[in-house]
Write an enzyme that holds these catalytic residues in place. Structure first.
Site, PDB file in Angstrom:
ATOM      1  CE  LYS A 113       2.348   0.480  12.955  1.00 31.40           C
ATOM      2  NZ  LYS A 113       0.992   0.465  12.381  1.00 31.40           N
ATOM      3  CB  THR A 141      -2.936  -7.412   5.842  1.00 29.26           C
ATOM      4  OG1 THR A 141      -2.123  -6.234   5.816  1.00 29.26           O
ATOM      5  CG2 THR A 141      -3.209  -7.862   4.421  1.00 29.26           C
ATOM      6  N   GLY A 168      -0.525   6.873   1.709  1.00 28.92           N
ATOM      7  CA  GLY A 168       0.038   8.216   1.868  1.00 28.92           C
ATOM      8  C   GLY A 168      -0.620   9.034   2.961  1.00 28.92           C
ATOM      9  CG  LEU A 169       0.693   8.949   6.454  1.00 29.67           C
ATOM     10  CD1 LEU A 169       1.828   9.828   6.973  1.00 29.67           C
ATOM     11  CD2 LEU A 169       0.221   8.016   7.563  1.00 29.67           C
ATOM     12  CG  ASN A 189      -0.441   0.696   2.408  1.00 29.64           C
ATOM     13  OD1 ASN A 189      -0.515   1.924   2.508  1.00 29.64           O
ATOM     14  ND2 ASN A 189       0.122  -0.079   3.329  1.00 29.64           N
ATOM     15  CB  ALA A 190       1.779   3.848  -1.886  1.00 28.15           C
ATOM     16  CG  ASN A 249       2.654   6.213  11.367  1.00 24.76           C
ATOM     17  OD1 ASN A 249       3.785   5.729  11.268  1.00 24.76           O
ATOM     18  ND2 ASN A 249       1.789   6.226  10.368  1.00 24.76           N
ATOM     19  CB  CYS A 263       4.062   6.170   7.161  1.00 26.20           C
ATOM     20  SG  CYS A 263       3.170   5.717   5.686  1.00 26.20           S
ATOM     21  N   GLY A 282       2.163  -7.353  12.346  1.00 21.32           N
ATOM     22  CA  GLY A 282       2.827  -7.675  11.100  1.00 21.32           C
ATOM     23  C   GLY A 282       2.575  -9.110  10.679  1.00 21.32           C
TER      24      GLY A 282
HETATM   25  C1  LIG Z   1      -3.969  -0.098   3.714  1.00 24.25           C
HETATM   26  C2  LIG Z   1      -3.085   0.106   4.893  1.00 24.25           C
HETATM   27  C3  LIG Z   1      -3.087   1.344   5.544  1.00 24.25           C
HETATM   28  C4  LIG Z   1      -2.272   1.547   6.663  1.00 24.25           C
HETATM   29  N1  LIG Z   1      -2.298   2.760   7.288  1.00 24.25           N
HETATM   30  C5  LIG Z   1      -1.547   2.952   8.408  1.00 24.25           C
HETATM   31  C6  LIG Z   1      -1.619   4.189   9.123  1.00 24.25           C
HETATM   32  O1  LIG Z   1      -2.378   5.115   8.788  1.00 24.25           O
HETATM   33  N2  LIG Z   1      -0.824   4.317  10.230  1.00 24.25           N
HETATM   34  C7  LIG Z   1       0.006   3.312  10.671  1.00 24.25           C
HETATM   35  O2  LIG Z   1       0.683   3.486  11.700  1.00 24.25           O
HETATM   36  N3  LIG Z   1       0.062   2.125  10.025  1.00 24.25           N
HETATM   37  C8  LIG Z   1      -0.686   1.928   8.917  1.00 24.25           C
HETATM   38  N4  LIG Z   1      -0.633   0.709   8.261  1.00 24.25           N
HETATM   39  C9  LIG Z   1       0.270  -0.357   8.784  1.00 24.25           C
HETATM   40  C10 LIG Z   1      -0.493  -1.343   9.681  1.00 24.25           C
HETATM   41  O3  LIG Z   1      -1.047  -0.710  10.812  1.00 24.25           O
HETATM   42  C11 LIG Z   1       0.447  -2.489  10.145  1.00 24.25           C
HETATM   43  O4  LIG Z   1       1.525  -1.951  10.897  1.00 24.25           O
HETATM   44  C12 LIG Z   1       1.030  -3.274   8.965  1.00 24.25           C
HETATM   45  O5  LIG Z   1       0.073  -3.413   7.940  1.00 24.25           O
HETATM   46  C13 LIG Z   1       1.513  -4.670   9.381  1.00 24.25           C
HETATM   47  O6  LIG Z   1       0.470  -5.439   9.949  1.00 24.25           O
HETATM   48  P1  LIG Z   1      -0.448  -6.488   9.096  1.00 24.25           P
HETATM   49  O7  LIG Z   1       0.487  -7.358   8.309  1.00 24.25           O
HETATM   50  O8  LIG Z   1      -1.247  -7.223  10.142  1.00 24.25           O
HETATM   51  O9  LIG Z   1      -1.303  -5.643   8.198  1.00 24.25           O
HETATM   52  C14 LIG Z   1      -1.436   0.483   7.145  1.00 24.25           C
HETATM   53  C15 LIG Z   1      -1.455  -0.754   6.487  1.00 24.25           C
HETATM   54  C16 LIG Z   1      -2.261  -0.968   5.387  1.00 24.25           C
HETATM   55  C17 LIG Z   1      -2.261  -2.322   4.721  1.00 24.25           C
END
Ligand SMILES: Cc1cc2nc3c(=O)[nH]c(=O)nc-3n(C[C@H](O)[C@H](O)[C@H](O)COP(=O)(O)O)c2cc1C
Length: 288
Positions: free
Chosen positions: A150, A251, A61-62, A58-59, A114, A117, A228
Protein backbone atom coordinates in the site's frame (compact mmCIF):
# COMPACT_ATOMS: atom_id res chain seq x y z
CA UNK A 1 -7.33 -14.53 -3.57
CA UNK A 2 -8.94 -12.92 -6.59
CA UNK A 3 -8.15 -9.22 -6.95
CA UNK A 4 -11.67 -8.13 -7.78
CA UNK A 5 -14.77 -6.67 -6.18
CA UNK A 6 -15.32 -4.08 -3.47
CA UNK A 7 -13.53 -4.34 -0.13
CA UNK A 8 -13.58 -2.51 3.17
CA UNK A 9 -10.38 -0.41 3.44
CA UNK A 10 -7.97 -0.69 6.36
CA UNK A 11 -8.62 1.10 9.65
CA UNK A 12 -12.14 2.33 9.11
CA UNK A 13 -14.46 0.31 11.28
CA UNK A 14 -13.79 -0.91 14.79
CA UNK A 15 -14.49 -4.40 13.56
CA UNK A 16 -16.10 -7.26 15.42
CA UNK A 17 -17.32 -10.44 13.76
CA UNK A 18 -20.93 -9.23 13.94
CA UNK A 19 -20.09 -5.90 12.27
CA UNK A 20 -18.12 -7.78 9.65
CA UNK A 21 -20.98 -10.13 9.01
CA UNK A 22 -23.09 -7.06 8.25
CA UNK A 23 -20.34 -5.66 6.05
CA UNK A 24 -20.30 -8.96 4.13
CA UNK A 25 -24.09 -9.07 3.85
CA UNK A 26 -24.01 -5.50 2.53
CA UNK A 27 -21.96 -6.74 -0.43
CA UNK A 28 -18.31 -6.27 0.60
CA UNK A 29 -16.19 -8.96 -1.04
CA UNK A 30 -13.34 -8.72 1.47
CA UNK A 31 -12.27 -6.75 4.51
CA UNK A 32 -8.84 -5.30 5.30
CA UNK A 33 -8.02 -5.16 9.02
CA UNK A 34 -6.62 -2.06 10.70
CA UNK A 35 -2.82 -2.09 10.48
CA UNK A 36 -1.17 -4.31 13.07
CA UNK A 37 2.41 -3.76 14.18
CA UNK A 38 5.04 -5.61 16.19
CA UNK A 39 3.82 -4.45 19.61
CA UNK A 40 0.82 -2.73 21.23
CA UNK A 41 0.57 0.93 20.31
CA UNK A 42 -1.64 3.61 21.82
CA UNK A 43 -1.57 5.98 18.86
CA UNK A 44 -1.59 9.76 18.82
CA UNK A 45 -3.20 12.05 21.41
CA UNK A 46 -6.68 13.39 20.57
CA UNK A 47 -8.40 14.89 18.80
CA UNK A 48 -7.68 12.22 16.19
CA UNK A 49 -10.47 13.08 13.73
CA UNK A 50 -11.73 16.27 12.10
CA UNK A 51 -13.74 17.10 9.02
CA UNK A 52 -12.59 19.54 6.36
CA UNK A 53 -13.84 20.45 2.90
CA UNK A 54 -16.02 17.39 2.50
CA UNK A 55 -13.27 15.04 3.64
CA UNK A 56 -12.06 13.43 6.84
CA UNK A 57 -8.74 14.20 8.52
CA UNK A 58 -7.35 11.51 10.79
CA UNK A 59 -4.27 11.13 12.92
CA UNK A 60 -5.15 7.90 14.67
CA UNK A 61 -1.47 6.97 14.77
CA UNK A 62 -1.74 3.22 14.11
CA UNK A 63 -3.44 2.33 17.38
CA UNK A 64 -3.35 -1.48 17.58
CA UNK A 65 -2.91 -4.36 20.03
CA UNK A 66 0.28 -5.74 18.45
CA UNK A 67 0.53 -8.91 16.38
CA UNK A 68 1.01 -11.24 19.38
CA UNK A 69 -2.35 -10.15 20.76
CA UNK A 70 -4.24 -10.09 17.46
CA UNK A 71 -4.76 -13.83 16.94
CA UNK A 72 -7.90 -13.91 19.07
CA UNK A 73 -9.43 -10.90 17.29
CA UNK A 74 -8.49 -12.41 13.93
CA UNK A 75 -10.18 -15.70 14.82
CA UNK A 76 -13.28 -13.69 15.71
CA UNK A 77 -13.13 -11.74 12.43
CA UNK A 78 -12.81 -14.94 10.43
CA UNK A 79 -16.05 -16.22 11.93
CA UNK A 80 -17.87 -13.59 9.86
CA UNK A 81 -17.17 -15.65 6.71
CA UNK A 82 -15.81 -12.66 4.78
CA UNK A 83 -12.30 -13.02 3.30
CA UNK A 84 -9.85 -11.13 5.52
CA UNK A 85 -6.76 -9.28 4.37
CA UNK A 86 -4.35 -8.63 7.23
CA UNK A 87 -2.78 -5.17 7.14
CA UNK A 88 0.59 -4.89 8.89
CA UNK A 89 3.39 -2.40 9.49
CA UNK A 90 6.90 -2.51 10.91
CA UNK A 91 9.76 -0.11 11.47
CA UNK A 92 12.43 -2.11 9.65
CA UNK A 93 12.35 -4.78 6.92
CA UNK A 94 13.20 -7.45 9.53
CA UNK A 95 10.51 -6.23 11.92
CA UNK A 96 7.91 -6.21 9.12
CA UNK A 97 8.96 -9.72 8.05
CA UNK A 98 8.59 -10.92 11.68
CA UNK A 99 5.09 -9.44 11.91
CA UNK A 100 4.25 -11.06 8.55
CA UNK A 101 5.51 -14.48 9.70
CA UNK A 102 3.31 -14.30 12.77
CA UNK A 103 0.43 -12.94 10.70
CA UNK A 104 0.34 -15.79 8.17
CA UNK A 105 -0.23 -18.23 10.99
CA UNK A 106 -3.64 -16.56 11.38
CA UNK A 107 -4.37 -17.61 7.79
CA UNK A 108 -5.50 -14.37 6.17
CA UNK A 109 -6.31 -14.47 2.44
CA UNK A 110 -3.51 -11.98 1.85
CA UNK A 111 -1.22 -9.56 3.64
CA UNK A 112 -1.32 -5.83 2.94
CA UNK A 113 1.82 -3.89 3.84
CA UNK A 114 1.09 -0.43 5.13
CA UNK A 115 4.22 1.32 3.88
CA UNK A 116 2.65 4.70 3.93
CA UNK A 117 0.72 6.05 6.92
CA UNK A 118 1.30 9.83 6.55
CA UNK A 119 1.33 10.60 10.27
CA UNK A 120 3.54 7.84 11.68
CA UNK A 121 7.24 7.00 11.47
CA UNK A 122 6.64 4.50 8.64
CA UNK A 123 5.54 7.37 6.37
CA UNK A 124 8.99 7.53 4.83
CA UNK A 125 9.10 3.99 3.41
CA UNK A 126 6.89 4.46 0.39
CA UNK A 127 8.54 7.77 -0.49
CA UNK A 128 11.65 5.86 -1.41
CA UNK A 129 11.78 3.14 -4.10
CA UNK A 130 14.82 1.46 -2.51
CA UNK A 131 13.24 1.27 0.95
CA UNK A 132 9.98 0.02 -0.58
CA UNK A 133 11.89 -2.72 -2.40
CA UNK A 134 13.67 -3.79 0.82
CA UNK A 135 10.49 -3.99 2.90
CA UNK A 136 8.45 -5.86 0.28
CA UNK A 137 11.31 -8.28 -0.46
CA UNK A 138 11.82 -9.03 3.24
CA UNK A 139 8.16 -10.08 3.54
CA UNK A 140 8.04 -12.00 0.25
CA UNK A 141 11.00 -14.06 1.46
CA UNK A 142 9.10 -15.34 4.49
CA UNK A 143 5.45 -15.74 3.43
CA UNK A 144 3.63 -17.76 0.78
CA UNK A 145 0.32 -15.88 0.71
CA UNK A 146 -0.29 -12.90 -1.64
CA UNK A 147 1.39 -9.67 -0.51
CA UNK A 148 0.00 -6.24 -1.40
CA UNK A 149 2.04 -3.03 -1.07
CA UNK A 150 0.00 0.00 0.00
CA UNK A 151 1.63 3.17 -1.19
CA UNK A 152 1.22 6.89 -0.82
CA UNK A 153 0.24 9.81 -3.04
CA UNK A 154 2.60 11.90 -0.90
CA UNK A 155 5.60 10.39 -2.71
CA UNK A 156 7.12 12.67 -5.33
CA UNK A 157 7.27 9.75 -7.80
CA UNK A 158 4.62 7.18 -6.95
CA UNK A 159 5.31 5.25 -10.17
CA UNK A 160 8.96 4.66 -9.19
CA UNK A 161 7.74 3.35 -5.83
CA UNK A 162 5.17 1.09 -7.52
CA UNK A 163 7.81 -0.29 -9.88
CA UNK A 164 10.10 -1.00 -6.91
CA UNK A 165 7.31 -2.95 -5.18
CA UNK A 166 6.62 -4.89 -8.38
CA UNK A 167 10.33 -5.75 -8.75
CA UNK A 168 10.30 -7.03 -5.18
CA UNK A 169 7.47 -9.35 -6.28
CA UNK A 170 4.52 -7.69 -4.62
CA UNK A 171 1.36 -9.41 -5.88
CA UNK A 172 -0.60 -6.16 -6.13
CA UNK A 173 -0.34 -2.46 -5.36
CA UNK A 174 -2.86 -0.72 -3.12
CA UNK A 175 -3.18 2.97 -3.99
CA UNK A 176 -3.70 5.28 -2.20
CA UNK A 177 -3.25 5.86 1.51
CA UNK A 178 -4.39 9.23 2.88
CA UNK A 179 -3.00 12.58 1.74
CA UNK A 180 -0.91 14.51 4.28
CA UNK A 181 -3.05 17.42 5.42
CA UNK A 182 -4.07 19.58 8.36
CA UNK A 183 -6.73 21.88 9.77
CA UNK A 184 -6.28 24.99 11.92
CA UNK A 185 -8.83 26.25 14.44
CA UNK A 186 -9.16 29.96 13.63
CA UNK A 187 -10.33 30.93 17.14
CA UNK A 188 -7.78 28.93 19.10
CA UNK A 189 -5.26 29.70 16.35
CA UNK A 190 -3.68 26.29 16.47
CA UNK A 191 -3.89 22.93 14.68
CA UNK A 192 -7.06 20.95 15.42
CA UNK A 193 -5.53 17.46 15.48
CA UNK A 194 -3.53 16.34 18.51
CA UNK A 195 -0.75 15.29 16.14
CA UNK A 196 -1.14 18.60 14.26
CA UNK A 197 -0.77 16.83 10.88
CA UNK A 198 -2.97 13.99 9.68
CA UNK A 199 -4.17 12.18 6.59
CA UNK A 200 -7.05 13.35 4.41
CA UNK A 201 -9.54 10.82 3.03
CA UNK A 202 -12.97 10.88 1.42
CA UNK A 203 -14.23 12.74 -1.68
CA UNK A 204 -11.50 15.43 -1.86
CA UNK A 205 -8.80 12.78 -2.43
CA UNK A 206 -10.67 10.95 -5.21
CA UNK A 207 -9.10 12.77 -8.21
CA UNK A 208 -5.66 12.28 -6.64
CA UNK A 209 -6.31 8.54 -6.34
CA UNK A 210 -7.46 8.38 -9.97
CA UNK A 211 -4.29 10.12 -11.15
CA UNK A 212 -2.07 7.77 -9.13
CA UNK A 213 -3.88 4.63 -10.32
CA UNK A 214 -3.81 5.82 -13.94
CA UNK A 215 -0.06 6.49 -13.81
CA UNK A 216 0.67 3.21 -12.01
CA UNK A 217 -1.43 1.16 -14.41
CA UNK A 218 0.41 2.63 -17.38
CA UNK A 219 3.77 1.43 -16.00
CA UNK A 220 3.04 -1.76 -14.02
CA UNK A 221 1.93 -5.29 -14.87
CA UNK A 222 0.65 -6.38 -11.44
CA UNK A 223 -2.96 -5.58 -10.48
CA UNK A 224 -3.85 -2.34 -8.73
CA UNK A 225 -6.32 -2.18 -5.87
CA UNK A 226 -7.78 1.33 -5.95
CA UNK A 227 -8.75 3.25 -2.82
CA UNK A 228 -9.43 6.88 -2.03
CA UNK A 229 -12.65 8.85 -1.94
CA UNK A 230 -14.98 6.36 -3.62
CA UNK A 231 -18.57 7.05 -2.60
CA UNK A 232 -20.70 6.02 -5.60
CA UNK A 233 -20.77 3.63 -8.56
CA UNK A 234 -19.65 6.38 -10.93
CA UNK A 235 -16.45 6.75 -8.88
CA UNK A 236 -15.90 2.99 -9.01
CA UNK A 237 -16.32 2.94 -12.80
CA UNK A 238 -13.86 5.85 -13.11
CA UNK A 239 -11.34 4.06 -10.90
CA UNK A 240 -11.67 0.85 -12.92
CA UNK A 241 -11.15 2.83 -16.14
CA UNK A 242 -8.00 4.34 -14.60
CA UNK A 243 -6.68 0.84 -13.89
CA UNK A 244 -8.07 -0.53 -10.63
CA UNK A 245 -8.96 -4.25 -10.69
CA UNK A 246 -10.50 -4.16 -7.21
CA UNK A 247 -11.62 -1.20 -5.10
CA UNK A 248 -11.48 -0.54 -1.38
CA UNK A 249 -13.93 1.78 0.32
CA UNK A 250 -13.15 3.52 3.58
CA UNK A 251 -14.55 6.89 4.63
CA UNK A 252 -17.83 6.44 2.70
CA UNK A 253 -18.71 3.52 4.97
CA UNK A 254 -19.18 5.98 7.84
CA UNK A 255 -22.45 7.03 6.14
CA UNK A 256 -23.65 3.42 6.00
CA UNK A 257 -22.80 -0.02 4.69
CA UNK A 258 -25.27 0.25 1.78
CA UNK A 259 -22.46 1.75 -0.26
CA UNK A 260 -21.10 -1.70 -1.21
CA UNK A 261 -24.38 -2.96 -2.66
CA UNK A 262 -25.14 0.35 -4.38
CA UNK A 263 -21.75 0.46 -6.04
CA UNK A 264 -21.97 -3.18 -7.20
CA UNK A 265 -25.40 -2.70 -8.70
CA UNK A 266 -24.47 0.60 -10.35
CA UNK A 267 -21.32 -0.83 -11.90
CA UNK A 268 -23.21 -3.88 -13.22
CA UNK A 269 -25.89 -1.65 -14.78
CA UNK A 270 -23.19 0.51 -16.36
CA UNK A 271 -21.43 -2.53 -17.85
CA UNK A 272 -24.68 -3.83 -19.30
CA UNK A 273 -25.75 -0.46 -20.72
CA UNK A 274 -22.33 0.09 -22.31
CA UNK A 275 -22.06 -3.41 -23.78
CA UNK A 276 -19.37 -4.90 -21.51
CA UNK A 277 -19.72 -8.30 -19.89
CA UNK A 278 -17.43 -7.94 -16.86
CA UNK A 279 -15.43 -5.43 -14.84
CA UNK A 280 -12.12 -6.73 -16.23
CA UNK A 281 -13.23 -5.50 -19.69
CA UNK A 282 -12.98 -1.89 -18.53
CA UNK A 283 -9.91 -2.03 -16.23
CA UNK A 284 -7.41 0.53 -17.51
CA UNK A 285 -9.46 1.29 -20.61
CA UNK A 286 -8.83 5.04 -20.24
CA UNK A 287 -5.06 4.61 -20.39
CA UNK A 288 -2.23 2.95 -22.29
C1 LIG B 1 -9.88 6.71 10.54
C2 LIG B 1 -8.98 6.11 9.51
C3 LIG B 1 -8.06 5.13 9.90
C4 LIG B 1 -7.22 4.55 8.94
N1 LIG B 1 -6.34 3.58 9.34
C5 LIG B 1 -5.55 2.97 8.41
C6 LIG B 1 -4.67 1.91 8.79
O1 LIG B 1 -4.62 1.47 9.95
N2 LIG B 1 -3.90 1.35 7.81
C7 LIG B 1 -3.95 1.77 6.50
O2 LIG B 1 -3.24 1.21 5.65
N3 LIG B 1 -4.79 2.76 6.12
C8 LIG B 1 -5.58 3.36 7.03
N4 LIG B 1 -6.45 4.36 6.64
C9 LIG B 1 -6.48 4.77 5.20
C10 LIG B 1 -7.61 4.07 4.45
O3 LIG B 1 -7.46 2.66 4.45
C11 LIG B 1 -7.68 4.57 2.98
O4 LIG B 1 -6.45 4.28 2.32
C12 LIG B 1 -7.92 6.08 2.89
O5 LIG B 1 -8.81 6.50 3.91
C13 LIG B 1 -8.49 6.50 1.53
O6 LIG B 1 -9.71 5.84 1.25
P1 LIG B 1 -11.18 6.48 1.57
O7 LIG B 1 -11.19 7.87 1.02
O8 LIG B 1 -12.15 5.54 0.90
O9 LIG B 1 -11.30 6.47 3.06
C14 LIG B 1 -7.30 4.96 7.57
C15 LIG B 1 -8.23 5.93 7.20
C16 LIG B 1 -9.07 6.51 8.13
C17 LIG B 1 -10.07 7.55 7.69
Amino acid sequence: MKIQGYWLASGILGVTSSTLRRVHESGADAVVTKSIGPRPRKGHPGPILATSHGGLLNAVGLTNPGIDFFAEEMAELKKSGVPIVLSIFGNSPQELADVASKGVEMKPEAIELNLSCPHAEIAQIAHDPNLTHEYVKAVKEVVECPVFAKITPNASDIVAVGIAAEKAEADAIVAINTVRAMKIDIHQRRPVLGNKVGGLSGPPVFPIAVRCIYDLHNSLSIPIIGVGGVTAWQDAVEMHLAGASAIQIGTAVIDGLDVFGEIKEGVLNYLKAEGFSQVSDIVGLAGR
